[in-house]
Design a protein around this motif. Structure first.
Motif, PDB file in Angstrom:
ATOM      1  N   ARG A  52      -6.669 -30.131 -38.371  1.00 32.04           N
ATOM      2  CA  ARG A  52      -6.101 -31.289 -38.947  1.00 32.04           C
ATOM      3  C   ARG A  52      -4.711 -31.595 -38.278  1.00 32.04           C
ATOM      4  N   TYR A  53      -4.433 -33.046 -37.856  1.00 36.37           N
ATOM      5  CA  TYR A  53      -3.172 -33.107 -37.182  1.00 36.37           C
ATOM      6  C   TYR A  53      -2.332 -34.411 -37.735  1.00 36.37           C
ATOM      7  N   SER A  54      -1.177 -34.422 -37.867  1.00 36.02           N
ATOM      8  CA  SER A  54      -0.340 -35.275 -38.431  1.00 36.02           C
ATOM      9  C   SER A  54       0.821 -35.772 -37.453  1.00 36.02           C
ATOM     10  N   GLU A  55       0.476 -36.954 -37.095  1.00 33.59           N
ATOM     11  CA  GLU A  55       1.449 -37.653 -36.038  1.00 33.59           C
ATOM     12  C   GLU A  55       2.831 -37.753 -36.359  1.00 33.59           C
ATOM     13  N   VAL A  56       2.823 -38.192 -37.820  1.00 36.24           N
ATOM     14  CA  VAL A  56       4.251 -38.290 -38.469  1.00 36.24           C
ATOM     15  C   VAL A  56       4.931 -37.089 -38.407  1.00 36.24           C
ATOM     16  N   CYS A  57       4.338 -35.723 -38.814  1.00 33.59           N
ATOM     17  CA  CYS A  57       4.920 -34.740 -38.794  1.00 33.59           C
ATOM     18  C   CYS A  57       4.933 -33.964 -37.403  1.00 33.59           C
ATOM     19  N   ALA A  58       4.118 -34.506 -36.696  1.00 30.80           N
ATOM     20  CA  ALA A  58       4.092 -33.571 -35.176  1.00 30.80           C
ATOM     21  C   ALA A  58       3.636 -32.272 -35.302  1.00 30.80           C
ATOM     22  N   ALA A  59       2.574 -31.939 -36.037  1.00 31.72           N
ATOM     23  CA  ALA A  59       2.161 -30.725 -36.362  1.00 31.72           C
ATOM     24  C   ALA A  59       0.669 -30.759 -36.813  1.00 31.72           C
ATOM     25  N   ALA A  60       0.237 -29.509 -36.616  1.00 32.77           N
ATOM     26  CA  ALA A  60      -1.242 -29.150 -36.796  1.00 32.77           C
ATOM     27  C   ALA A  60      -1.751 -28.070 -37.743  1.00 32.77           C
ATOM     28  N   TRP A  61      -2.645 -28.089 -38.316  1.00 33.36           N
ATOM     29  CA  TRP A  61      -3.032 -26.720 -38.954  1.00 33.36           C
ATOM     30  C   TRP A  61      -4.555 -26.686 -38.847  1.00 33.36           C
ATOM     31  N   ALA A  62      -5.051 -25.459 -39.282  1.00 35.51           N
ATOM     32  CA  ALA A  62      -6.689 -25.426 -39.298  1.00 35.51           C
ATOM     33  C   ALA A  62      -7.139 -25.598 -40.818  1.00 35.51           C
ATOM     34  N   ARG A  63      -8.380 -25.822 -41.151  1.00 36.96           N
ATOM     35  CA  ARG A  63      -8.772 -25.998 -42.410  1.00 36.96           C
ATOM     36  C   ARG A  63     -10.215 -25.567 -42.366  1.00 36.96           C
ATOM     37  N   MET A  64     -10.642 -24.804 -43.476  1.00 34.54           N
ATOM     38  CA  MET A  64     -12.052 -24.023 -43.438  1.00 34.54           C
ATOM     39  C   MET A  64     -12.697 -24.495 -44.891  1.00 34.54           C
ATOM     40  N   SER A  65     -13.772 -25.108 -44.837  1.00 30.98           N
ATOM     41  CA  SER A  65     -14.698 -25.193 -45.900  1.00 30.98           C
ATOM     42  C   SER A  65     -15.964 -24.455 -45.808  1.00 30.98           C
ATOM     43  N   ALA A  66     -16.477 -24.080 -47.105  1.00 31.42           N
ATOM     44  CA  ALA A  66     -17.785 -23.104 -47.215  1.00 31.42           C
ATOM     45  C   ALA A  66     -17.538 -21.664 -46.722  1.00 31.42           C
ATOM     46  N   ALA A  67     -16.158 -21.002 -46.737  1.00 28.18           N
ATOM     47  CA  ALA A  67     -15.945 -19.882 -46.418  1.00 28.18           C
ATOM     48  C   ALA A  67     -16.130 -18.873 -47.139  1.00 28.18           C
ATOM     49  N   ALA A  68     -15.939 -17.624 -47.006  1.00 33.57           N
ATOM     50  CA  ALA A  68     -16.382 -16.377 -47.932  1.00 33.57           C
ATOM     51  C   ALA A  68     -15.131 -15.414 -47.778  1.00 33.57           C
ATOM     52  N   PRO A  69     -15.067 -14.663 -48.848  1.00 36.38           N
ATOM     53  CA  PRO A  69     -13.879 -13.669 -49.044  1.00 36.38           C
ATOM     54  C   PRO A  69     -13.858 -12.874 -47.666  1.00 36.38           C
ATOM     55  N   GLY A  70     -12.873 -12.659 -46.770  1.00 37.99           N
ATOM     56  CA  GLY A  70     -12.644 -11.689 -45.764  1.00 37.99           C
ATOM     57  C   GLY A  70     -12.692 -12.528 -44.465  1.00 37.99           C
ATOM     58  N   ASP A  71     -13.017 -13.601 -44.494  1.00 41.05           N
ATOM     59  CA  ASP A  71     -12.924 -14.655 -43.317  1.00 41.05           C
ATOM     60  C   ASP A  71     -11.601 -14.897 -42.893  1.00 41.05           C
ATOM     61  N   THR A  72     -11.347 -15.142 -41.635  1.00 39.28           N
ATOM     62  CA  THR A  72      -9.913 -15.278 -41.239  1.00 39.28           C
ATOM     63  C   THR A  72      -9.820 -16.470 -40.696  1.00 39.28           C
ATOM     64  N   LEU A  73      -8.939 -17.527 -40.673  1.00 41.65           N
ATOM     65  CA  LEU A  73      -8.540 -18.705 -40.183  1.00 41.65           C
ATOM     66  C   LEU A  73      -7.326 -18.713 -39.531  1.00 41.65           C
ATOM     67  N   THR A  74      -7.399 -19.122 -38.147  1.00 44.79           N
ATOM     68  CA  THR A  74      -6.031 -19.335 -37.516  1.00 44.79           C
ATOM     69  C   THR A  74      -6.007 -20.900 -36.532  1.00 44.79           C
ATOM     70  N   VAL A  75      -4.867 -20.996 -36.280  1.00 43.43           N
ATOM     71  CA  VAL A  75      -4.460 -22.103 -35.446  1.00 43.43           C
ATOM     72  C   VAL A  75      -3.300 -21.708 -34.528  1.00 43.43           C
ATOM     73  N   GLY A  76      -3.336 -21.849 -33.288  1.00 40.17           N
ATOM     74  CA  GLY A  76      -2.552 -21.652 -32.162  1.00 40.17           C
ATOM     75  C   GLY A  76      -2.622 -22.661 -30.971  1.00 40.17           C
ATOM     76  N   PRO A  77      -1.789 -22.392 -30.066  1.00 37.53           N
ATOM     77  CA  PRO A  77      -1.855 -22.910 -28.712  1.00 37.53           C
ATOM     78  C   PRO A  77      -3.284 -23.085 -28.095  1.00 37.53           C
ATOM     79  N   ALA A  78      -3.676 -24.065 -27.607  1.00 38.31           N
ATOM     80  CA  ALA A  78      -4.929 -24.240 -26.792  1.00 38.31           C
ATOM     81  C   ALA A  78      -4.830 -23.437 -25.383  1.00 38.31           C
ATOM     82  N   GLY A  79      -3.523 -23.056 -24.945  1.00 43.60           N
ATOM     83  CA  GLY A  79      -3.567 -22.277 -23.684  1.00 43.60           C
ATOM     84  C   GLY A  79      -3.388 -20.814 -24.209  1.00 43.60           C
ATOM     85  N   ALA A  80      -3.090 -19.831 -23.397  1.00 41.67           N
ATOM     86  CA  ALA A  80      -2.597 -18.277 -23.684  1.00 41.67           C
ATOM     87  C   ALA A  80      -1.449 -18.336 -24.067  1.00 41.67           C
TER      88      ALA A  80
END
Length: 303
Positions: free
Chosen positions: A219-247
């Motif tokens: 999910r990306y907001s141009e107004v806020c110039a920021a992004a975040w990850a969103r997850m649906s149909a997840a299960a307990p113990g799953d891990t979600l991350t958002v980071g730079p596309a490069g290393a």
């Protein structure tokens, strides 16, 4: 919930199709209003609004309904995405109409100071009138400058003789943000996108992928110039991350608990393609939602 009230005649056909499909799934699942609320975590009153097309449900609610009725969430989410775009365009048209009305009222109220643009040339004023007008404008400007200095807006010293700190550029920039938006860029990193007003109408999905049975999105907001990850149909113990596309670089992370939907804190990003959203399921399966980049080889008729 087996007998539905007719939908509004002026409802967008895409929203109508989506709502009717939701109703069919509820009927097939044989769910009452109370049972649907218990199964999805969304209140009975919310579902009454969703299923009457008075309010578009969030994606999480659509996925939860699919799970409760045994439907494939991908198909319902596809219909929801089409309905969301139609719903947003309708809201934008409403906002433009309301804004035009306010502008018309303002112009009418200011009519005594001159005609609105496009009503014809103003009558020619004498040189004396122009000189008096210019002198009055200069006096107003000087009064504002003096008031600002006396109020401490231009720095100087306070009553104790200590130097005043000038207004920061951050404060001035924050004042220019849309109502409800509380951060932008680096100030959004680590913050909750909903709490800072960056979600909803200020955000869009820029990448998505199914990792096993879970849907991962950027999910990306141009107004806020920021992004975040969103997850649906997840299960307990799953891990979600958002980071730079490069290393390298900072990564925002969240671990799924007892809910089927979650999102990470925000990460400052100059463009949606600068970040990558990934998930590691409790089963060990790992995958990412690659940024969507338009292919130059496809013209307007491409797929």
């Amino acid at each position: 919930m087996t007998r539905w009230r007719p939908l509004a005649d002026d409802l967008d056909p895409r929203v109508r199709e989506f709502t009717e499909q939701l109703r069919r799934q509820v009927d097939r699942g044989g769910l009452s209003a109370a049972a649907l609320a218990d199964a999805t975590g969304y209140s009975r009153s919310s579902w009454e609004r969703y299923l009457s097309a008075r309010l578009l449900p969030p994606r999480y609610a659509v996925v939860a309904l699919a799970q409760a009725t045994g439907a494939d969430p991908r198909h319902l989410v596809t219909l929801w995405e089409v309905a969301e775009r139609a719903w947003s365009r309708a809201e934008n048209r409403h906002d433009v109409t309301m804004e035009a009305g306010r502008v018309a009222e303002a112009r009418a109220a200011l009519g005594e100071f001159g005609p609105a643009p496009g009503t014809g040339p103003a009558p020619r004023r004498s040189r004396r009138a122009l000189v008096l007008f210019a002198a009055g404008a200069v006096a107003v400007v000087l009064a504002v400058v003096v008031a600002t200095v006396l109020a401490g807006g231009g720095g100087g010293t306070d009553r104790a003789g200590q130097p005043r700190a000038p207004h920061s550029s951050r404060t001035a920039h924050a004042a220019a943000l849309p109502s409800g938006v509380k951060c932008t860029g680096a100030t959004c990193t680590g913050e909750d996108p909903e709490g800072m007003g960056c979600g909803g109408a200020h955000a869009r999905t820029t990448a998505s992928a199914w990792i096993g049975g879970a849907l991962v999105e950027t999910r990306y907001s141009e107004v806020c110039a920021a992004a975040w990850a969103r997850m649906s149909a997840a299960a307990p113990g799953d891990t979600l991350t958002v980071g730079p596309a490069g290393a390298g670089g900072q990564v925002q992370r969240t671990r799924i608990g007892g809910t089927a939907a979650a999102y990470t804190p925000m990460l400052a990003a100059t463009a949606p393609t600068a970040v990558l959203s990934c998930a590691t399921l409790a089963s060990g399966l790992h995958g990412c939602a690659a940024p969507q980049v338009a292919s130059p080889s496809l013209g307007p008729g491409g797929r």
